[in-house]
Design an enzyme around this catalytic site. Structure first.
Site, PDB file in Angstrom:
ATOM      1  N   TYR A 165       8.638  -6.337   6.600  1.00 29.81           N
ATOM      2  CA  TYR A 165       9.995  -7.012   6.038  1.00 29.81           C
ATOM      3  C   TYR A 165      11.476  -6.866   5.815  1.00 29.81           C
ATOM      4  O   TYR A 165      12.279  -7.003   5.307  1.00 29.81           O
ATOM      5  CB  TYR A 165       9.607  -5.955   4.193  1.00 29.81           C
ATOM      6  CG  TYR A 165       8.650  -5.959   3.924  1.00 29.81           C
ATOM      7  CD1 TYR A 165       7.472  -5.553   4.156  1.00 29.81           C
ATOM      8  CD2 TYR A 165       8.590  -6.381   2.085  1.00 29.81           C
ATOM      9  CE1 TYR A 165       6.335  -5.748   3.228  1.00 29.81           C
ATOM     10  CE2 TYR A 165       7.421  -7.081   2.073  1.00 29.81           C
ATOM     11  CZ  TYR A 165       6.195  -6.559   2.223  1.00 29.81           C
ATOM     12  OH  TYR A 165       5.554  -6.912   1.524  1.00 29.81           O
ATOM     13  N   LYS A 225      -2.959   1.807   9.040  1.00 30.03           N
ATOM     14  CA  LYS A 225      -3.700   1.119   9.995  1.00 30.03           C
ATOM     15  C   LYS A 225      -3.763   1.680  10.821  1.00 30.03           C
ATOM     16  O   LYS A 225      -3.553   0.724  11.709  1.00 30.03           O
ATOM     17  CB  LYS A 225      -3.649  -0.167   9.266  1.00 30.03           C
ATOM     18  CG  LYS A 225      -5.014  -1.361   9.945  1.00 30.03           C
ATOM     19  CD  LYS A 225      -5.878  -1.069   9.393  1.00 30.03           C
ATOM     20  CE  LYS A 225      -7.526  -2.001   9.381  1.00 30.03           C
ATOM     21  NZ  LYS A 225      -8.250  -1.128   8.592  1.00 30.03           N
ATOM     22  N   ASP A 232      -7.262   0.591   3.980  1.00 29.52           N
ATOM     23  CA  ASP A 232      -8.091  -0.759   3.779  1.00 29.52           C
ATOM     24  C   ASP A 232      -9.269   0.738   2.915  1.00 29.52           C
ATOM     25  O   ASP A 232      -9.574   0.394   1.711  1.00 29.52           O
ATOM     26  CB  ASP A 232      -9.138  -0.878   4.591  1.00 29.52           C
ATOM     27  CG  ASP A 232      -9.508  -0.453   6.084  1.00 29.52           C
ATOM     28  OD1 ASP A 232      -8.790   0.433   6.376  1.00 29.52           O
ATOM     29  OD2 ASP A 232     -10.010  -0.873   6.984  1.00 29.52           O
ATOM     30  N   ASP A 268       3.438  -2.011  -0.415  1.00 31.28           N
ATOM     31  CA  ASP A 268       3.535  -3.126  -1.165  1.00 31.28           C
ATOM     32  C   ASP A 268       2.169  -3.324  -2.188  1.00 31.28           C
ATOM     33  O   ASP A 268       1.932  -4.003  -3.600  1.00 31.28           O
ATOM     34  CB  ASP A 268       3.892  -4.368  -1.340  1.00 31.28           C
ATOM     35  CG  ASP A 268       4.383  -5.766  -1.726  1.00 31.28           C
ATOM     36  OD1 ASP A 268       4.546  -5.655  -3.000  1.00 31.28           O
ATOM     37  OD2 ASP A 268       4.814  -6.810  -1.190  1.00 31.28           O
TER      38      ASP A 268
END
Ligand code: ATP
Length: 480
Positions: free
Chosen positions: A128, A175, A208, A232
């Protein structure tokens, strides 16, 4: 009691409807708040203000240091930046707090599980930062920037939030298995910071798996801390578990300024119809009132909402028969101010203590840093088998040798036997010093660029740093 001035931005789409509901509700509690109206979003873009945020609005928030904000439309496509993101970044509101809690009278497939979690999303870094470049006509790039101070302050905010609400577990979702340096930095910093909060259990989940667990067993989550992009997505997912975006409030907190907004956007499809669910914005006002120290008014609103929903009064986005309009729903909540829900208790909440900027621990600067090579990104339509020898020829006799070429992260030269990587016209060419004992000088890089540039268009260059002998860059897939 002296009144606190709060900047109010009514916003776009359903913004004016839901902000009006929240403002009326706050006023009905008698909380000592006065509003200073300010504009941002679609009307400002139309007036030619490319940021969507006029100077008067910036001045107002800088003065009041606290804002209640409706959703702002983001112009789609080139040029126009999100005014929401602009405001977060302008005032460095680095912590996005998104509580997600099951409410009575809002049936979902998860009803009765007692979901009560809070997503703490880093709010100003990551993808972002919005640093994007077309590398070639075919290849786009977005820089994912994650900083150590950025990780530390969001990590500390998560543990402080857990303390403020008496929560026992902080789960960090990243991640880090794929992006070891960027996502891995948050994982490492959360592990470090957790030592200062021994009474709180800290754990890590790959993001995930976290998404999977959120749907399988959401009641296991307490505080969830994560990077901007993950946060988000996970927070929207989490809001879906308790009835959707119509129930999802948020606070953007920084050292100086706090901006309160619902998680949802401007929902243009239902704007102006008087059917939007104002609960998200009302719960946002609860966060605002707590921030201002008006805990009783905050609890009154929360309890009035719970009592209203319990009584079966809902807006049409809630599953079930009927549903009333925004105004009628708001009137029903206001009418219940002072009532307490029969089944739903407000959480105890002590004031949140954000980490002071000067307590953040900088990285250890005594680490020996050296550069052992350089990646040059070039545009070419040649096959890797042709490209390799040409580049080798261009640097023959110089201190830098071509080590490998990769395409979108996978080594394509020297090619692994049997590999079949599809190549786009964007190659990373890794040059390393021929003599391990030598030091990379900038002059070598300039000479390299002159040589490579004589044949190819290059886009950017990255030095290959080592910290105390450990590579501080990623290897390509298949690179030794
Ligand atoms: P934007 O581009 O401003 O983000 P959007 O419509 O793409 O707008 P949201 O506003 O977040 O995204 O809405 C996503 C979906 O959720 C829409 O179907 C919308 O109708 C619904 N929704 C969002 N907020 C509310 C609300 N407060 N009340 C009822 N439905 C809502």
């Amino acid at each position: 009691m002296e009144k606190t001035t709060v900047t109010v931005i009514r916003g776009d789409g359903i913004g004016p409807e839901v902000v009006d509901a929240a403002v009326r509700l706050v006023e009905a509690t008698g909380a000592p708040v006065v509003w200073e109206e300010a504009a941002a979003g679609a009307s400002m873009f139309r007036a030619g203000i490319t940021s969507g945020v006029p100077q008067e609005t910036i001045d107002s928030i800088a003065r009041t240091r606290v804002a209640l904000k409706g959703p702002l439309e983001t112009p789609v496509g080139h040029g126009g930046k999100s005014a929401n993101v602009t405001l977060r970044k302008l005032f460095e509101t680095y912590a996005n707090i998104r509580p997600v809690r099951e409410l009575p009278g809002v049936p979902t497939p998860f009803s009765g599980r007692g979901i009560d979690l809070v997503v703490i999303r880093e709010n100003v870094e990551d993808l972002y930062a919005g640093i994007e470049h077309m590398q070639t006509a075919d290849v786009a790039q977005c820089l994912k920037l994650i900083s150590r101070p950025g990780c530390e302050r969001i990590a500390r905010t998560a543990f402080e939030y857990a303390r403020a609400e008496g929560r026992g577990t902080v789960t960090c979702a990243t991640k880090a298995n794929i992006m070891k340096l960027t996502e891995g930095m948050l994982k490492r910093v959360v592990e470090e910071v957790s030592a200062d909060y021994p009474e709180i259990r800290a754990r890590h989940l790959i993001v995930d798996d976290c998404a999977h667990q959120l749907v399988r067993r959401p009641e296991q989550f307490d505080v969830l801390v994560t990077t901007n992009m993950n946060g988000d997505i996970l927070s929207d997912l989490a809001s879906g578990l308790v009835g959707g975006l119509g129930f999802a409030p948020s606070a953007n907190l920084g050292d100086d300024v706090a901006i309160f907004e619902a998680v949802h956007g401007s929902a243009p499809a239902i704007a102006g119809q008087g059917t939007a669910n104002p609960t998200a914005m009302m719960l946002t006002a609860v966060l605002l009132l707590r921030h201002l120290g008006h805990a009783d008014a905050a609890t009154d609103i929360e309890q009035a909402i719970a009592a209203t929903l319990e009584a079966g009064v809902t807006t049409p986005d809630v599953d079930g028969p009927g549903g009333v309009g925004t105004r009628e729903y708001t009137d029903a909540v206001i009418a219940r101010l002072g009532q307490r829900s029969a089944t739903w208790e407000s959480r105890p909440h002590r004031p949140l203590r954000l980490p002071a900027a000067d307590t953040l621990r900088p990285a250890d600067r005594s680490v020996y840093r050296s550069d052992g090579g350089v990646d040059v990104f070039i545009e070419s339509r040649l096959a890797p088998a042709e490209l390799g020898p040409i580049l080798e020829g261009l640097v023959a006799g110089t201190p830098l040798a071509l080590k490998m070429i990769s395409n979108r992260g996978t080594q394509v030269w020297p090619a692994a036997a049997g590999a079949g990587t599809y190549c786009v016209d964007h190659f990373r060419c890794r040059f390393v010093l021929r003599d391990d004992a030598a030091l990379l000088a900038d002059g070598m890089v300039y000479d390299l660029l002159r040589r490579v540039g004589s044949r190819f268009r290059w886009m950017h260059v990255e030095k290959l740093a080592e910290l105390d002998g450990t590579p501080a860059y990623s290897r390509a897939q298949g690179e030794n």
